[in-house]
Design a protein around this motif. Sequence first.
Motif, short mmCIF file in Angstrom:
data_model
loop_
_atom_site.label_atom_id
_atom_site.label_comp_id
_atom_site.label_asym_id
_atom_site.label_seq_id
_atom_site.Cartn_x
_atom_site.Cartn_y
_atom_site.Cartn_z
N GLY A 126 -5.59 -2.50 -8.51
CA GLY A 126 -6.77 -1.66 -8.70
C GLY A 126 -7.89 -2.34 -9.47
N GLU A 127 -7.68 -3.61 -9.83
CA GLU A 127 -8.70 -4.29 -10.62
C GLU A 127 -9.61 -5.09 -9.72
OE1 GLU A 127 -7.02 -6.94 -13.52
OE2 GLU A 127 -9.01 -7.70 -14.07
N ARG A 128 -10.86 -5.23 -10.08
CA ARG A 128 -11.82 -5.99 -9.29
C ARG A 128 -12.60 -6.85 -10.26
NH1 ARG A 128 -13.77 -1.71 -7.38
NH2 ARG A 128 -15.80 -1.76 -8.37
N THR A 181 -8.26 -6.36 -5.45
CA THR A 181 -7.02 -6.00 -6.14
C THR A 181 -5.91 -7.02 -5.85
OG1 THR A 181 -5.27 -4.34 -6.23
CG2 THR A 181 -6.49 -4.48 -4.20
N GLY A 190 -16.56 -1.22 -4.78
CA GLY A 190 -15.67 -0.15 -5.22
C GLY A 190 -15.50 0.96 -4.21
N TYR A 199 -4.59 -0.33 -4.05
CA TYR A 199 -5.42 -0.14 -5.23
C TYR A 199 -4.79 0.80 -6.24
CZ TYR A 199 -8.88 -2.50 -2.43
OH TYR A 199 -9.52 -3.42 -1.68
N SER A 249 -13.75 6.25 -2.85
CA SER A 249 -13.82 5.46 -4.07
C SER A 249 -12.51 4.72 -4.31
CB SER A 249 -14.09 6.39 -5.26
OG SER A 249 -13.87 5.68 -6.45
N ASP A 267 -12.24 2.96 -7.17
CA ASP A 267 -12.08 2.95 -8.62
C ASP A 267 -11.41 4.24 -9.09
OD1 ASP A 267 -15.27 1.36 -8.84
OD2 ASP A 267 -13.26 0.47 -8.96
N ASP A 268 -11.52 5.29 -8.30
CA ASP A 268 -10.87 6.54 -8.66
C ASP A 268 -10.12 7.00 -7.42
OD1 ASP A 268 -12.02 9.69 -10.18
OD2 ASP A 268 -10.06 9.04 -9.41
N THR A 269 -8.92 6.45 -7.24
CA THR A 269 -8.20 6.73 -6.00
C THR A 269 -7.73 8.17 -5.93
OG1 THR A 269 -6.18 5.87 -6.98
CG2 THR A 269 -7.48 4.35 -5.67
#
Lengths: 168, 332
Positions: B121-123, B138, B260, B279, B300, B302-304
Amino acid sequence: MIPPVASAADDVGVLYSQYGRWLQDWLRRRLGNVPDAADLAHDTFVRVLRARTDAEIREPRAYLASIARGLLVDHVRRRSIEQAYHEVLASQPPQQVPSLEVQAMIAEALLEIDRLLDGMGARVKLAFLLVQCEGLTYAETARRLGISVRTVSTYVARAMLHCCQLLP
Amino acid sequence: MAAKRISGPEDAQACALREAAQWYARLAGETATARDREAWQVWYEAGPANQAAWDKVQAVCRQLGQLPGALVVPTLQASARQRRVFLGSIAAAACALPVAWWSARELPWQRWGAAHRTGVGERRTLELPDGSTLVLDTGTALDIAFDDRTRSVLLHAGGVLADVRRETEPARSGAARPFAARPFIVATPQGSVRALGTRFTVSTRDEISHVEVIEHAVQIRTADGFRPPPLGAGRQQRFNRAQAGPATAANPFAGSWAQGNLVVVDLPRGAWTREMARYRHGVLNCDPAVADLKISGAFSLDDTDAALAALVNGFPVRIRRRTDYWVTLLPR
C-alpha cells in the motif's frame, strides 16, 4: 638529503588507483548492484588506511579481498536482518507498526544482537534466545528442542559466557 | 573446556566469567531455590573479579531485554536462512557481465538487499541523478545503477512509472570522449525495457514483466535475447524470459496508480479485486459468482476501505468481513 617518507595516505592512494576498479568489480559480482559495491569498496580502503603498518603488501588483491569479504559479510548481515524485520512488520496490522525512528532503532538492536551471538552453535543460540527473549522455562525449552533440561542449562551457560567474552 | 593452566590475573578474570555464566544458568531456571540465591550471594561478595563478571552478565541481559521479545527469534532465524542461500551462491558467483544483470536464477537476496523498497500500500517517488523520476508502486524493490555507460534501474519486484529525461550534451567541452547519451533501461528478471521516449510503466510479478507505454515508445528485450518491434504509445505488452506476448491496446488510464487511483473501464471484478488486493494487508478475494461482472470508475488506492465502500454503493455486491484483514466480495 633524506627523501621524504611517503605518508600512509599516499600508499593507499596508489593502491586505490591500481586496484580500486578491480575491487569494485569483485564486490559488484558478489552483490549484484553497483552502488553497494562502490560503498563497500570505499569502506575497504578506509579500513586499509586505518590499519596501515609499514609492512609491504605483497599480494594486494588477496589483501583487499580479505578485508572486503569481512565487510561483505557484515553488509549482508545488515541487509538480511532489515529485510527479515520488515517481513515480520508487514505481517502485522498497520496500527501496531512502530514509527520509522523506532523501527530503525529496533533493526540496529537486532543487528547488534545477531553480531553478539555469531559463532555459537544454532541450537545453543536458539535455546538461549527462547529462555531470554521468549521467556520460556527450561522445561518448555527442553521440550521444544528435544533435549534434556540439563542440556538447556548447559547451553544457557555456554551462550552467556560467549556473549560476556565479547563485551569490552 | 580449556585445560587447567598456571593461574594469573587474566585467568582469574576468565574463571570469574565462567562461574558467572554458570551462576546465571543456575538462577535463570525455574527450579532455582532460595538456597541457590544465597550461595550466589556468597560468590558475588567474594571479590571484585566476580562482581565485574556479574556486571557483564547483566549487560548481556539488558541488551537482549531492550527488544520486543517475540520479534527476536523469528527475525534472526529468517535472516540466517537468507544468508545461507547468499553465502552458498557467492561460491558460484564467477562473473556476471554488466549486459546481463542476472544469471540463470535470480538470487533471492538481491530483492531483499534492494536499496529502494516500498511496503504494502506504499507509494514513493524517486528522483534519479539525471533528473528522471520513478514512482514506485506497492511492494516494489529496486536498485539504481547509473554509471558512465548506462542509466539502469534494476527492478526486482513490483512496478514503476518512469518519466525519463533526455540526456543532452553538457555545456563544457573538452570531454575525453565524444558525448553519447546514455540509454535508460529498466531491467527485470525477465529481460529489459529500453526507453525510446519518455513515459511508461514496467512491473514484474510471477515471472512475467508487463510494460505499458504512455508517451513515445520503448524497446523490449527478453533475457534470452528476443526483441519484438518497438512498443508505441497507448500499447502494452507482457514478456517472460524467453519471448514476448502480443502487443495490445493499453488501459487509457495506465499509470493512474501513481496518483493513488485505480482507474478502470469495463474491468471484470475478479481482476479488479486482484489489483486492489496488492494495496492492502491481509486477504481480499472475490466470489466467482461476481468475478465476471464489469466495473468502471476511479478507486482510491490510498484508502482501500473507501474504494470497497464505493464498490458496494455503485454495484450489486456486498462485502463480508471476517476480520479487518479478510474481506470477500459477494453477490447482493
